[in-house]
Design an enzyme around this catalytic site. Structure first.
Site, short mmCIF file in Angstrom:
data_model
loop_
_atom_site.label_atom_id
_atom_site.label_comp_id
_atom_site.label_asym_id
_atom_site.label_seq_id
_atom_site.Cartn_x
_atom_site.Cartn_y
_atom_site.Cartn_z
N GLY A 31 0.81 -1.22 0.00
CA GLY A 31 0.00 0.00 0.00
C GLY A 31 0.84 1.26 0.00
N CYS A 32 1.91 1.25 0.76
CA CYS A 32 2.78 2.43 0.85
C CYS A 32 3.53 2.66 -0.46
CB CYS A 32 3.75 2.29 2.01
SG CYS A 32 2.88 2.16 3.60
#
Length: 141
Positions: A31-32
């Site tokens: 996600g990052c």
């Protein structure tokens, strides 16, 4: 805060420019990584609006350097190892995953205007479409 690439960044030093300050839990996680890539893809439009885009995590500068290089990220990545900034913005807290409770960064973004005032806050961010929503808000103010 120290940044990837050996620099430093402070909001006081950016006064007079809008700032997109986004907090992410951990460098080089799915996600990052997607969030960093999305903000990087939209960086030319953010810069056209005069804005600086800064991603903040508690990762070390060395880890941020590797993350930035590996994924060719163009946004500024700042290291808040002490936790002072994440705590000041209220994004450090208790999280749970699969029944395990731990302390971590809540994915959140703050849009700060050229006077240093917070104009918009996104909490508990879902990555898909988020960078575009921030850009839309930036260019509409």
């Amino acid at each position: 805060m120290p940044t990837a690439g050996g620099g430093r960044v402070s909001l006081a030093g950016l006064k007079g420019r809008p700032v997109v300050l986004y907090f992410y839990p951990k460098a080089d996680t799915p996600g990052c990584t997607t969030e960093g890539q999305d903000f990087t893809a939209l960086l030319p439009e953010s810069q056209k609006a005069g804005a600086e885009v800064i991603g903040v995590s508690r990762d070390t500068v060395a880890k941020l350097d590797r993350f930035k290089t590996k994924h060719d990220l163009a946004v500024t990545l700042a290291s808040d190892e002490t936790g002072a900034v994440t705590e000041a913005y209220g994004v450090w807290g208790e999280k749970s995953l699969y029944g395990r409770v731990y302390m971590g960064i809540e994915r959140a973004t703050f849009l700060i205007d050229s006077k240093g005032l917070i104009q918009a806050i996104w909490r508990k961010v879902k990555v898909k479409g988020h960078a575009q929503a921030v850009l839309d808000s930036l260019t509409s103010t």
